[in-house]
Write a protein that holds these residues in place. Structure first.
Motif, short mmCIF file in Angstrom:
data_model
loop_
_atom_site.label_atom_id
_atom_site.label_comp_id
_atom_site.label_asym_id
_atom_site.label_seq_id
_atom_site.Cartn_x
_atom_site.Cartn_y
_atom_site.Cartn_z
N LEU A 144 0.84 -1.19 0.00
CA LEU A 144 0.00 0.00 0.00
C LEU A 144 0.88 1.25 0.00
CD1 LEU A 144 -2.66 -0.90 2.76
CD2 LEU A 144 -2.58 -1.62 0.37
N THR A 145 0.66 2.15 -0.94
CA THR A 145 1.43 3.39 -0.95
C THR A 145 0.97 4.30 0.19
OG1 THR A 145 -0.09 4.52 -2.46
CG2 THR A 145 1.72 3.26 -3.46
N VAL A 157 -11.23 -3.27 7.88
CA VAL A 157 -11.04 -4.53 8.59
C VAL A 157 -12.27 -5.43 8.42
CG1 VAL A 157 -10.69 -5.60 10.85
CG2 VAL A 157 -9.44 -3.51 10.25
N ARG A 158 -13.47 -4.86 8.56
CA ARG A 158 -14.69 -5.66 8.39
C ARG A 158 -14.78 -6.22 6.98
NH1 ARG A 158 -17.09 -1.43 11.18
NH2 ARG A 158 -18.06 -0.62 9.27
N SER A 159 -14.42 -5.41 5.99
CA SER A 159 -14.54 -5.85 4.59
C SER A 159 -13.59 -6.99 4.26
CB SER A 159 -14.27 -4.67 3.66
OG SER A 159 -15.23 -3.64 3.83
N THR A 160 -12.46 -7.08 4.97
CA THR A 160 -11.53 -8.17 4.70
C THR A 160 -12.03 -9.49 5.26
OG1 THR A 160 -10.19 -8.02 6.73
CG2 THR A 160 -9.60 -6.54 4.89
N MET A 161 -12.95 -9.42 6.23
CA MET A 161 -13.49 -10.62 6.89
C MET A 161 -12.37 -11.53 7.40
SD MET A 161 -16.86 -11.53 4.59
CE MET A 161 -17.41 -12.76 5.79
N GLY A 162 -11.36 -10.89 7.99
CA GLY A 162 -10.26 -11.65 8.59
C GLY A 162 -9.08 -11.90 7.67
N ALA A 163 -9.22 -11.61 6.38
CA ALA A 163 -8.17 -11.95 5.43
C ALA A 163 -6.89 -11.15 5.67
CB ALA A 163 -8.66 -11.72 3.99
N LEU A 164 -7.00 -9.93 6.20
CA LEU A 164 -5.78 -9.13 6.42
C LEU A 164 -4.85 -9.78 7.43
CD1 LEU A 164 -6.28 -5.88 8.54
CD2 LEU A 164 -7.58 -7.98 8.86
N LEU A 165 -5.33 -10.74 8.19
CA LEU A 165 -4.51 -11.44 9.16
C LEU A 165 -3.68 -12.55 8.53
CD1 LEU A 165 -7.26 -11.85 11.91
CD2 LEU A 165 -5.43 -10.16 11.89
N HIS A 166 -3.95 -12.85 7.26
CA HIS A 166 -3.32 -14.00 6.62
C HIS A 166 -2.42 -13.65 5.45
CE1 HIS A 166 -5.84 -16.68 9.03
NE2 HIS A 166 -6.86 -15.90 8.74
N VAL A 167 -2.35 -12.37 5.08
CA VAL A 167 -1.51 -11.93 3.96
C VAL A 167 -0.57 -10.84 4.47
CG1 VAL A 167 -1.46 -11.00 1.62
CG2 VAL A 167 -3.43 -12.35 2.37
N PRO A 168 0.73 -10.94 4.21
CA PRO A 168 1.63 -9.84 4.59
C PRO A 168 1.23 -8.57 3.84
CG PRO A 168 2.88 -11.81 4.04
CD PRO A 168 1.47 -12.08 3.63
N ILE A 169 1.04 -7.48 4.58
CA ILE A 169 0.65 -6.20 3.98
C ILE A 169 1.63 -5.14 4.43
CG2 ILE A 169 -1.18 -4.49 3.69
CD1 ILE A 169 -3.21 -6.67 4.42
N VAL A 170 2.34 -4.57 3.47
CA VAL A 170 3.31 -3.51 3.74
C VAL A 170 2.63 -2.17 3.52
CG1 VAL A 170 5.56 -2.52 3.14
CG2 VAL A 170 5.20 -5.01 3.00
N VAL A 171 2.77 -1.26 4.46
CA VAL A 171 2.12 0.04 4.34
C VAL A 171 3.15 1.17 4.46
CG1 VAL A 171 -0.02 -0.86 5.33
CG2 VAL A 171 1.64 0.25 6.81
N GLY A 172 2.80 2.32 3.91
CA GLY A 172 3.54 3.55 4.19
C GLY A 172 4.76 3.82 3.36
N GLU A 173 5.07 2.98 2.36
CA GLU A 173 6.21 3.25 1.50
C GLU A 173 5.75 4.05 0.28
OE1 GLU A 173 9.22 2.56 2.30
OE2 GLU A 173 9.03 1.04 3.87
N ASN A 174 6.69 4.72 -0.35
CA ASN A 174 6.40 5.44 -1.58
C ASN A 174 6.32 4.48 -2.76
OD1 ASN A 174 6.44 8.14 -0.49
ND2 ASN A 174 8.67 7.96 -0.34
N LEU A 175 5.64 4.90 -3.80
CA LEU A 175 5.51 4.07 -5.00
C LEU A 175 6.88 3.65 -5.51
CD1 LEU A 175 3.76 2.90 -7.34
CD2 LEU A 175 4.09 5.09 -8.50
#
Length: 264
Positions: A144-145, A157-175
């Motif tokens: 995520l940029t 969080v609700r929309s992921t229905m728990g999926a965000l807990l199972h995939v590495p998600i990197v946030v806050g870096e520049n494109l």
């Protein structure tokens, strides 16, 4: 299972803090805690996530709760629970979970890996749906940029229905940081676009390792992303629409990746 503590007052500092966490991004970031609601999502919290607190309505059947390792369990009257919930019809259970940080340079780049880069997505529902779909289609990691909506907003969080807990998600870096990571690891950069150089999404070679870039809902991908992309793809729409919702477009592209990798 720890013993449950009953709290009946809305002025209790624990209750007040949960309401603040529900409403304020900066406070979630400061405390490093986000909220997960619903029995299915709570029960799916993996063991490598630390659960700080479980809060239940007094009408909730505690025998349905399967997670262990919680610091504290709290029971509140159902009407008080509603003041902490982000839904109109709460299931009567929520968890305060410690955020988990994923570092870009520590993400393993597999030669045939499938990675998703989301640029400046603004709608929390779109983000959550994309994360859920990405988990279903075997995406290795999501990037995520800095301009993206808060990953830990209650609606996301609700929309992921728990999926965000199972995939590495990197946030806050520049494109450019994500692009550099992809190039350094020999991954092909695909991006959605509507121009004469783009090919139909079904004609792209998604079997090889790649990063798929999905852009902002209103403006699409940036010029910077278009310039560095190895291949641009588009989704044919004979019905005449100019564009699709970002989560729908991303889902179609991810399905095509899965189709190519599983056919035959």
């Amino acid at each position: 299972m720890v013993n449950s503590k009953f709290i009946s007052s809305g002025s209790n500092p624990i209750i007040k803090n949960i309401q603040v966490l529900q409403a304020k991004k900066n406070e979630r970031k400061k405390q490093g805690i986000f909220l997960i609601e619903g029995i299915r999502s709570v029960n799916e919290i993996p063991s490598h996530y630390e659960i700080d607190t479980i809060v239940m309505s007094d009408l909730f059947d505690e025998s349905e709760l399967k997670v262990v390792g919680t610091k504290q369990n709290i029971v509140v009257p159902s009407e008080l629970f509603k003041t902490m919930s982000g839904t109109e019809t709460p299931q009567g259970i929520l968890a305060l979970v410690k955020m988990k940080e994923f570092i870009l340079n520590k993400i393993e780049a597999k030669p045939q890996g499938f990675y998703l880069l989301l640029e400046n997505l603004q709608d929390p529902g779109n983000l959550g749906t994309i994360i859920r779909t990405a988990y279903g289609f075997g995406v290795e990691a999501i990037f995520l940029t800095k301009g993206c909506v808060d990953l830990y907003s209650p609606k996301t969080v609700r929309s992921t229905m728990g999926a965000l807990l199972h995939v590495p998600i990197v946030v806050g870096e520049n494109l450019e940081d994500y692009i550099e990571w992809a190039k350094k690891n020999g991954l092909t950069l695909y991006t959605t676009a509507l121009d004469e150089t783009a090919c139909k999404v079904a004609e792209a070679d998604f079997v090889k390792g790649h990063v798929l870039i999905i852009g902002n809902e209103g403006n699409g991908v940036s010029n910077e992303a278009l310039e560095v992309a190895d291949q641009k793809v588009y989704i044919p729409m004979p019905g005449g629409l100019e564009s699709l919702n970002a989560s729908i477009a991303a889902s179609i592209c991810m399905y095509e990746v899965m189709r190519q990798r599983t056919q035959g």
